[in-house]
Write an enzyme that holds these catalytic residues in place. Structure first.
Site, PDB file in Angstrom:
ATOM      1  N   GLU A   1      71.243  24.610  45.907  1.00 32.96           N
ATOM      2  CA  GLU A   1      69.903  24.885  46.433  1.00 32.96           C
ATOM      3  C   GLU A   1      69.035  23.634  46.482  1.00 32.96           C
ATOM      4  OE1 GLU A   1      66.464  28.322  46.233  1.00 32.96           O
ATOM      5  OE2 GLU A   1      68.240  28.421  44.961  1.00 32.96           O
TER       6      GLU A   1
ATOM      7  N   LYS B   1      59.483  40.968  41.581  1.00 36.02           N
ATOM      8  CA  LYS B   1      60.762  40.355  41.247  1.00 36.02           C
ATOM      9  C   LYS B   1      60.577  39.426  40.066  1.00 36.02           C
ATOM     10  CE  LYS B   1      64.020  36.842  42.936  1.00 36.02           C
ATOM     11  NZ  LYS B   1      64.370  35.924  44.041  1.00 36.02           N
TER      12      LYS B   1
END
Length: 423
Positions: free
Chosen positions: A229, A184
């Site tokens: 976040e 990723k």
């Protein structure tokens, strides 16, 4: 010399912030605002967080603190923002304000921070004989809320990488993932604009706080945003974090919205991306904790413009690390860099085409005990002294990512900051 005293009320906080150089950290109307600057720590390079942590530990050890409130955000406090990359041209900063205004759990306070040595801060306001007792006797002047202003308008245009180039970068990233180079990588885009209005940034920050109340709304050294976040939070030996990875847009109606959330929770692509981000966070935090628990399954986090897959981590600190020590351990997470981390950082540096600056870096605050709250600088823009505004948004790229879909996701993620600037 640091003195914190309770006060009756400080709501609302944002209108009391400095419009030119706002220092702010809040969520759901509670948090802290800083005014003035008593001192600043600037660092850079691979050791930027470690160097800042060491400087802060030394400073905190020498501080004379009179804290009559004892809540998170009272006493000695510094606001911080760190560059994402080791090689970034952007500096990383800890800013200790002269005055801190705070609200939490129905209580309000004011903290005054001065140089005990007799050296004046930016205001130079000290007692007549220069002693600590005289400094402590200076009344704490609380600024009145400023009148509501219009939101400054910024017209954004693509930065170094136009949309078609971003799609090409995503396609190249997928090719490298399929070739086994990495699992990723997070690729970001940049929008650029110019701020001409003289009203300052309070209206922009107010818009973010009103539209996204459940995010961390922040302003540190020109970096402003609303991040969902939590990178890491430390409070009296308790450690927590929130990992986000996997995104979809909100539906047009209730039924469509529920369908989108359900599809996200069942999406193999998004679940795989999320699992990589959670594993990365656990790997980095676990060595510093006596216990670390995670949500049993990812849950869908609802924001006004999109859904995220989220996992909460919570544990007990096991080695006495400060919040900045943990920032050093976990940054950058797989949610904003990729997996494996070292390879992902190299690939994103090759494919993005610009310096991220403080985008996706740690932003937050730390107190004299090392406790603090740090988010990942997302849904953000950096406002430079010359009026240049650079906004950022990125997406996690995995083997089945489609360039057009990832481009559309960045448009969704740009929405909070673009709308906050009147777009």
């Amino acid at each position: 010399m640091v003195r914190t005293e309770p006060v009756e009320e400080l709501a609302p906080l944002i209108p009391r912030a400095d419009p030119r150089h706002p220092l702010l950290w809040m969520r759901r109307g509670e948090g802290i605002v800083g005014l003035g600057e008593t001192l600043r720590v600037e660092t850079s390079g691979a050791s930027r967080v470690k160097d800042a942590a060491a400087a802060w530990t030394e400073l905190a050890a020498d501080a004379d603190v009179d804290d009559r409130v004892g809540l998170p955000g009272t006493g000695l406090v510094a606001f911080g923002a760190f560059a994402f990359a080791d090689h970034s041209a952007s500096s990383s900063v800890l800013v200790v304000p002269e005055l801190v205004l705070g609200r939490r759990d129905g209580r309000a306070w004011v903290t005054r921070i001065t140089h005990a040595s007799g050296a004046a801060g930016a205001s130079g306001d000290r007692g007549g004989d220069g002693s600590e007792d005289a400094a402590a006797a200076v009344p704490l002047a609380i600024p009145e809320p400023a009148p509501k202003r219009r939101v400054p308008r910024v017209a954004f245009t693509p930065g170094a990488v136009p949309p078609e180039a971003y799609e090409s970068a995503v396609a190249e990233a997928v090719r490298r993932i399929d070739a086994g180079e990495l699992e990723k990588v997070v690729l970001a885009r940049q929008l650029l604009g110019e701020l001409h209005e003289e009203d300052g940034l309070r209206a922009t920050i107010t818009r973010l706080a009103e539209d996204y109340p459940d995010t961390w709304v922040y302003a540190v050294d020109g970096l402003i945003g609303a991040s969902p976040e939590t990178l890491v939070r430390v409070d009296h030996g308790t450690v927590s974090a929130r990992v986000l990875a996997g995104t979809t847009s909100r539906g047009a109606g209730d039924a469509s919205d529920r369908e989108r959330a359900t599809a996200l929770a069942a999406s193999p692509k998004d679940l795989a991306e999320h699992a990589l981000a959670v594993a990365s966070a656990v790997k980095r935090l676990a060595p510093h904790t006596a216990r670390l628990d995670a949500s049993p399954e990812p849950f869908t986090l609802q924001l006004p413009n999109l859904w995220h897959l989220a996992t909460d981590l919570k544990g007990t600190l096991g080695d006495g690390s400060s919040s900045l020590d943990l920032v050093q351990a976990v940054h950058p997470t797989a949610a904003v860099a990729g997996t494996p981390r070292r390879v992902a950082l190299r690939v994103l540096a090759e494919l993005e085409g610009f310096d991220r600056g403080r985008y996706a870096g740690p932003v937050g605050w730390i107190d004299g005990d090392g406790d603090g709250e740090w988010a990942i600088a997302l849904r953000c823009a950096q406002v430079e002294p010359d009026g240049t505004v650079a906004a950022y948004a990125g997406c996690g790229i995995v083997h089945d990512s489609r360039p057009a879909d990832e481009l559309a996701e960045t448009v969704m993620k740009f929405r909070p900051i673009v709308e906050a600037f009147g777009g």
